[in-house]
Enzyme design. Structure first.
Site, PDB file in Angstrom:
ATOM      1  N   ILE A  11       0.873  -1.152  -0.017  1.00 24.08           N
ATOM      2  CA  ILE A  11       0.007  -0.011  -0.094  1.00 24.08           C
ATOM      3  C   ILE A  11       0.859   1.384   0.213  1.00 24.08           C
ATOM      4  O   ILE A  11       0.640   2.140  -0.654  1.00 24.08           O
ATOM      5  CB  ILE A  11      -1.047   0.167   1.127  1.00 24.08           C
ATOM      6  CG1 ILE A  11      -1.690  -1.418   1.167  1.00 24.08           C
ATOM      7  CG2 ILE A  11      -1.960   1.348   1.115  1.00 24.08           C
ATOM      8  CD1 ILE A  11      -2.703  -1.502   2.520  1.00 24.08           C
ATOM      9  N   THR A 132      -6.140  -0.891  10.558  1.00 28.69           N
ATOM     10  CA  THR A 132      -6.688  -2.104  10.021  1.00 28.69           C
ATOM     11  C   THR A 132      -7.937  -2.163  10.559  1.00 28.69           C
ATOM     12  O   THR A 132      -8.272  -1.973  11.731  1.00 28.69           O
ATOM     13  CB  THR A 132      -5.745  -3.446   9.991  1.00 28.69           C
ATOM     14  OG1 THR A 132      -6.826  -4.389   9.540  1.00 28.69           O
ATOM     15  CG2 THR A 132      -5.416  -3.694  11.443  1.00 28.69           C
ATOM     16  N   ASP A 133      -9.142  -2.849   9.845  1.00 32.40           N
ATOM     17  CA  ASP A 133     -10.154  -2.963  10.610  1.00 32.40           C
ATOM     18  C   ASP A 133     -10.131  -4.547  11.534  1.00 32.40           C
ATOM     19  O   ASP A 133     -11.232  -4.727  12.158  1.00 32.40           O
ATOM     20  CB  ASP A 133     -11.433  -3.463   9.510  1.00 32.40           C
ATOM     21  CG  ASP A 133     -10.837  -4.530   8.619  1.00 32.40           C
ATOM     22  OD1 ASP A 133     -10.051  -5.218   8.577  1.00 32.40           O
ATOM     23  OD2 ASP A 133     -11.840  -4.820   7.507  1.00 32.40           O
TER      24      ASP A 133
HETATM   25  P1  NAD Z   1       3.431  -4.771   3.491  1.00 36.81           P
HETATM   26  O1  NAD Z   1       3.599  -5.908   4.325  1.00 36.81           O
HETATM   27  O2  NAD Z   1       3.090  -5.052   2.093  1.00 36.81           O
HETATM   28  O3  NAD Z   1       4.535  -3.547   3.462  1.00 36.81           O
HETATM   29  C1  NAD Z   1       5.095  -3.113   4.673  1.00 36.81           C
HETATM   30  C2  NAD Z   1       6.284  -2.547   4.627  1.00 36.81           C
HETATM   31  O4  NAD Z   1       6.801  -2.064   5.812  1.00 36.81           O
HETATM   32  C3  NAD Z   1       7.400  -3.072   3.721  1.00 36.81           C
HETATM   33  O5  NAD Z   1       7.998  -2.308   2.706  1.00 36.81           O
HETATM   34  C4  NAD Z   1       8.485  -3.456   4.849  1.00 36.81           C
HETATM   35  O6  NAD Z   1       9.758  -3.392   4.173  1.00 36.81           O
HETATM   36  C5  NAD Z   1       8.153  -2.234   6.066  1.00 36.81           C
HETATM   37  N1  NAD Z   1       8.789  -2.481   7.197  1.00 36.81           N
HETATM   38  C6  NAD Z   1       8.407  -3.378   8.023  1.00 36.81           C
HETATM   39  N2  NAD Z   1       9.062  -3.475   9.127  1.00 36.81           N
HETATM   40  C7  NAD Z   1       9.502  -2.192   9.251  1.00 36.81           C
HETATM   41  C8  NAD Z   1      10.564  -1.417  10.264  1.00 36.81           C
HETATM   42  N3  NAD Z   1      10.509  -2.041  11.267  1.00 36.81           N
HETATM   43  N4  NAD Z   1      10.830  -0.353   9.646  1.00 36.81           N
HETATM   44  C9  NAD Z   1      10.812   0.107   8.338  1.00 36.81           C
HETATM   45  N5  NAD Z   1       9.860  -0.361   7.711  1.00 36.81           N
HETATM   46  C10 NAD Z   1       9.498  -1.495   7.816  1.00 36.81           C
HETATM   47  O7  NAD Z   1       2.059  -4.133   4.114  1.00 36.81           O
HETATM   48  P2  NAD Z   1       1.050  -3.488   3.651  1.00 36.81           P
HETATM   49  O8  NAD Z   1      -0.081  -4.606   3.060  1.00 36.81           O
HETATM   50  O9  NAD Z   1       1.261  -2.643   2.313  1.00 36.81           O
HETATM   51  O10 NAD Z   1       0.253  -2.793   4.742  1.00 36.81           O
HETATM   52  C11 NAD Z   1       0.710  -1.280   5.032  1.00 36.81           C
HETATM   53  C12 NAD Z   1       0.026  -0.682   6.354  1.00 36.81           C
HETATM   54  O11 NAD Z   1      -1.527  -0.657   6.123  1.00 36.81           O
HETATM   55  C13 NAD Z   1       0.387  -1.721   7.576  1.00 36.81           C
HETATM   56  O12 NAD Z   1       0.335  -0.871   8.608  1.00 36.81           O
HETATM   57  C14 NAD Z   1      -1.016  -2.581   7.611  1.00 36.81           C
HETATM   58  O13 NAD Z   1      -1.418  -3.118   8.863  1.00 36.81           O
HETATM   59  C15 NAD Z   1      -1.947  -1.691   7.000  1.00 36.81           C
HETATM   60  N6  NAD Z   1      -3.372  -2.298   6.546  1.00 36.81           N
HETATM   61  C16 NAD Z   1      -3.203  -3.176   5.342  1.00 36.81           C
HETATM   62  C17 NAD Z   1      -4.177  -3.528   4.635  1.00 36.81           C
HETATM   63  C18 NAD Z   1      -3.975  -4.801   3.678  1.00 36.81           C
HETATM   64  O14 NAD Z   1      -5.027  -5.559   3.172  1.00 36.81           O
HETATM   65  N7  NAD Z   1      -2.846  -4.924   3.247  1.00 36.81           N
HETATM   66  C19 NAD Z   1      -5.607  -3.247   5.134  1.00 36.81           C
HETATM   67  C20 NAD Z   1      -5.586  -2.390   6.010  1.00 36.81           C
HETATM   68  C21 NAD Z   1      -4.503  -1.929   6.574  1.00 36.81           C
HETATM   69  O1  DAU Z   2      -8.776  -6.745   6.981  1.00 35.67           O
HETATM   70  C1  DAU Z   2      -7.538  -6.024   6.531  1.00 35.67           C
HETATM   71  C2  DAU Z   2      -6.365  -6.964   6.834  1.00 35.67           C
HETATM   72  O2  DAU Z   2      -6.537  -7.654   5.447  1.00 35.67           O
HETATM   73  C3  DAU Z   2      -5.005  -6.278   6.658  1.00 35.67           C
HETATM   74  O3  DAU Z   2      -4.884  -5.513   8.226  1.00 35.67           O
HETATM   75  C4  DAU Z   2      -3.489  -7.353   6.873  1.00 35.67           C
HETATM   76  O4  DAU Z   2      -2.478  -6.799   6.742  1.00 35.67           O
HETATM   77  C5  DAU Z   2      -4.088  -7.970   5.431  1.00 35.67           C
HETATM   78  O5  DAU Z   2      -3.025  -9.019   5.295  1.00 35.67           O
HETATM   79  C6  DAU Z   2      -5.596  -8.823   5.145  1.00 35.67           C
HETATM   80  O6  DAU Z   2      -5.548  -9.688   6.216  1.00 35.67           O
HETATM   81  P1  DAU Z   2      -6.403 -11.260   5.971  1.00 35.67           P
HETATM   82  O7  DAU Z   2      -5.915 -12.159   6.897  1.00 35.67           O
HETATM   83  O8  DAU Z   2      -7.580 -10.921   5.700  1.00 35.67           O
HETATM   84  O9  DAU Z   2      -5.748 -11.352   4.447  1.00 35.67           O
HETATM   85  P2  DAU Z   2      -5.145 -12.632   3.565  1.00 35.67           P
HETATM   86  O10 DAU Z   2      -4.834 -12.192   2.241  1.00 35.67           O
HETATM   87  O11 DAU Z   2      -4.078 -13.068   4.319  1.00 35.67           O
HETATM   88  O12 DAU Z   2      -6.561 -13.583   3.673  1.00 35.67           O
HETATM   89  C7  DAU Z   2      -7.898 -13.456   3.242  1.00 35.67           C
HETATM   90  C8  DAU Z   2      -8.869 -14.395   3.597  1.00 35.67           C
HETATM   91  O13 DAU Z   2      -8.517 -15.440   2.684  1.00 35.67           O
HETATM   92  C9  DAU Z   2      -8.780 -14.744   5.178  1.00 35.67           C
HETATM   93  O14 DAU Z   2     -10.088 -14.909   5.419  1.00 35.67           O
HETATM   94  C10 DAU Z   2      -7.860 -16.035   4.934  1.00 35.67           C
HETATM   95  C11 DAU Z   2      -8.133 -16.576   3.642  1.00 35.67           C
HETATM   96  N1  DAU Z   2      -6.877 -17.460   3.141  1.00 35.67           N
HETATM   97  C12 DAU Z   2      -5.863 -16.701   2.982  1.00 35.67           C
HETATM   98  C13 DAU Z   2      -4.640 -17.262   2.200  1.00 35.67           C
HETATM   99  C14 DAU Z   2      -3.244 -16.501   2.187  1.00 35.67           C
HETATM  100  C15 DAU Z   2      -7.243 -18.419   2.538  1.00 35.67           C
HETATM  101  O15 DAU Z   2      -8.263 -19.225   2.372  1.00 35.67           O
HETATM  102  N2  DAU Z   2      -6.045 -19.197   1.777  1.00 35.67           N
HETATM  103  C16 DAU Z   2      -4.626 -18.472   1.753  1.00 35.67           C
HETATM  104  O16 DAU Z   2      -3.932 -19.204   1.090  1.00 35.67           O
END
Ligand code: NAD
Ligand code: DAU
Length: 351
Positions: A11, A132-133
């Site tokens: 993100i 996050t939610d």
């Molecule tokens: P990601 O895991 O893809 O990226 C995380 C980044 O943080 C990486 O570039 C990593 O190198 C960096 N990082 C990790 N530890 C670090 C440290 N100690 N110091 C500096 N950099 C560091 O994560 P994402 O999916 O892009 O999520 C970004 C943010 O959004 C997170 O805070 C996550 O909780 C939040 N979020 C993610 C989702 C989702 O669906 N992916 C949804 C809601 C909120």
């Molecule tokens: O809701 C926001 C969150 O969404 C973020 O805060 C997290 O950083 C992000 O990773 C994500 O969490 P989830 O656990 O919901 O995402 P994930 O993609 O790991 O899994 C999505 C759904 O799919 C969950 O119900 C688990 C399921 N899943 C996931 C994987 C990796 C499977 O069924 N099979 C799989 O192999």
């Protein structure tokens, strides 16, 4: 300029790329480059003087102080985190360190810096914490969606660490007056997502002829939001949000996992038909459930729409089609992330 943490992750990188395309204001991008950080994602910014990349751990107070003193940002947008629930179950220590200690370190450094700013700059400064939610726990099938007053009930080591970080942000506003903003967003998907997460994992496994591992009965529900919509929401909160407030961000788009996986298979069947003629859906396999697996997440995004006028632009159909297309068209990026430690993780977790 603004300072972004975690801007080489999924993100964060989308945010930086969108920001520099639309706003033009310089960015200091602070990222430790863990397995989830990928400098290749930022390659389009090579040679762009508005982008300064610093490979720094957010837990390193001296390095953060030095960056703040050197660049004097008007805002910090904090994405850096350990973000994968399954990894938090295997090894929660890194989640406490980065998500809790790292956020504390940033807050403390930001407060010291903010206090040195002259009047108007001090009033305008913002610390935006991206959360996050998952901090709200799990919903039953008929429960109302999470809103900003929903009590916290985190269930995984990941969500517990994010909940703790949200509480620190709240406390730094309440106690020290730091102008903070917190966003709690639902599941994101789109370009540059590391293929440990559901949607890119399923796309890449399908194309590689591997099984598509769906946890449990596949009826867990997530509220999916296209990543550029999340980035637009963050920009709106940063510019117009009320200091101290929290904003829920979501896609108004609840989907059961099995339906998401079937939709991916259907798109791939149309865009890259399996040479054998079989549908990719035949690779679906129900596997052992995630321990403590939250059943349902859903976001009520009324507040951000009413106060800041934000609504998602993409539907799930348009966003998923763009995402599948992106993974089909970006083999080089994928090759870069699917080597080394990624393979070890997949072997260990799905064994
Ligand atoms: P990601 O895991 O893809 O990226 C995380 C980044 O943080 C990486 O570039 C990593 O190198 C960096 N990082 C990790 N530890 C670090 C440290 N100690 N110091 C500096 N950099 C560091 O994560 P994402 O999916 O892009 O999520 C970004 C943010 O959004 C997170 O805070 C996550 O909780 C939040 N979020 C993610 C989702 C989702 O669906 N992916 C949804 C809601 C909120
Ligand atoms: O809701 C926001 C969150 O969404 C973020 O805060 C997290 O950083 C992000 O990773 C994500 O969490 P989830 O656990 O919901 O995402 P994930 O993609 O790991 O899994 C999505 C759904 O799919 C969950 O119900 C688990 C399921 N899943 C996931 C994987 C990796 C499977 O069924 N099979 C799989 O192999």
């Amino acid at each position: 300029m603004i300072l972004v943490t975690g801007g080489a992750g999924f993100i964060g990188a989308n945010f930086v790329l969108d920001w520099l395309r639309d706003a033009g204001e310089p960015v200091v991008n602070v990222d430790k480059l863990t397995y989830a950080g990928n400098a290749a994602t930022l390659a389009p910014l090579d040679g762009d003087a508005r982008h300064v990349f610093a490979r720094v751990d957010i837990c390193d107070r001296a390095a953060i102080d030095a960056l703040l003193a050197a660049h004097r940002p008007r805002a910090i947008v904090h994405f850096a985190a350990e973000s994968h629930v399954d990894r938090s179950i295997h090894g929660p220590g890194d989640f406490l360190q980065t998500n809790v200690v790292g956020t504390f370190t940033l807050l403390d450094a930001a407060t010291a810096y903010w206090r040195t700013l002259p009047g108007e700059e001090r009033d305008a400064f913002r610390f935006l914490h991206v959360s996050t939610d998952e901090v709200f726990g799990s919903l039953g099938a008929t429960d109302a969606a999470f809103d900003e007053r929903t009590p916290y009930a985190p269930n995984s080591p990941y969500s517990a660490s994010k909940a703790a970080s949200d509480h620190f942000v709240r406390a730094w506003h309440h106690t020290y007056g730091l102008p903070t903003l917190t966003t709690n967003c639902s599941n994101n998907y789109g370009p540059y997502q590391f293929p440990e997460k559901l949607i890119p994992l399923m796309i890449l496994n399908a194309l590689a002829g591997k099984r598509l591992p769906v946890y449990g009965d596949g009826r867990n529900v997530r509220d999916w939001l296209y990543v550029s919509d999340h980035c637009a929401a963050i920009r709106a909160v940063l510019e117009r949000g009320t200091p101290g407030a929290t904003y829920n961000i979501g896609g108004w788009n609840e989907q059961a996992n099995i339906d998401v996986v079937r939709a991916i298979c259907a798109l791939l069947d149309a865009q890259r038909p399996n040479p054998s003629g079989a549908s990719y859906a035949e690779q679906i396999e129900f596997v052992k459930d995630r321990p403590g697996h939250d059943r349902r997440y859903a976001i009520d995004a009324t507040l951000i729409e009413r106060e800041l006028g934000w609504r998602p632009a993409e539907t799930f159909d348009t966003g998923l089609a763009k995402t599948v297309r992106w993974y089909l068209d970006n083999a080089k990026w994928i090759e870069g992330v699917t080597s080394g430690s990624y393979r070890q993780w997949i072997d260990r977790h799905y064994a």
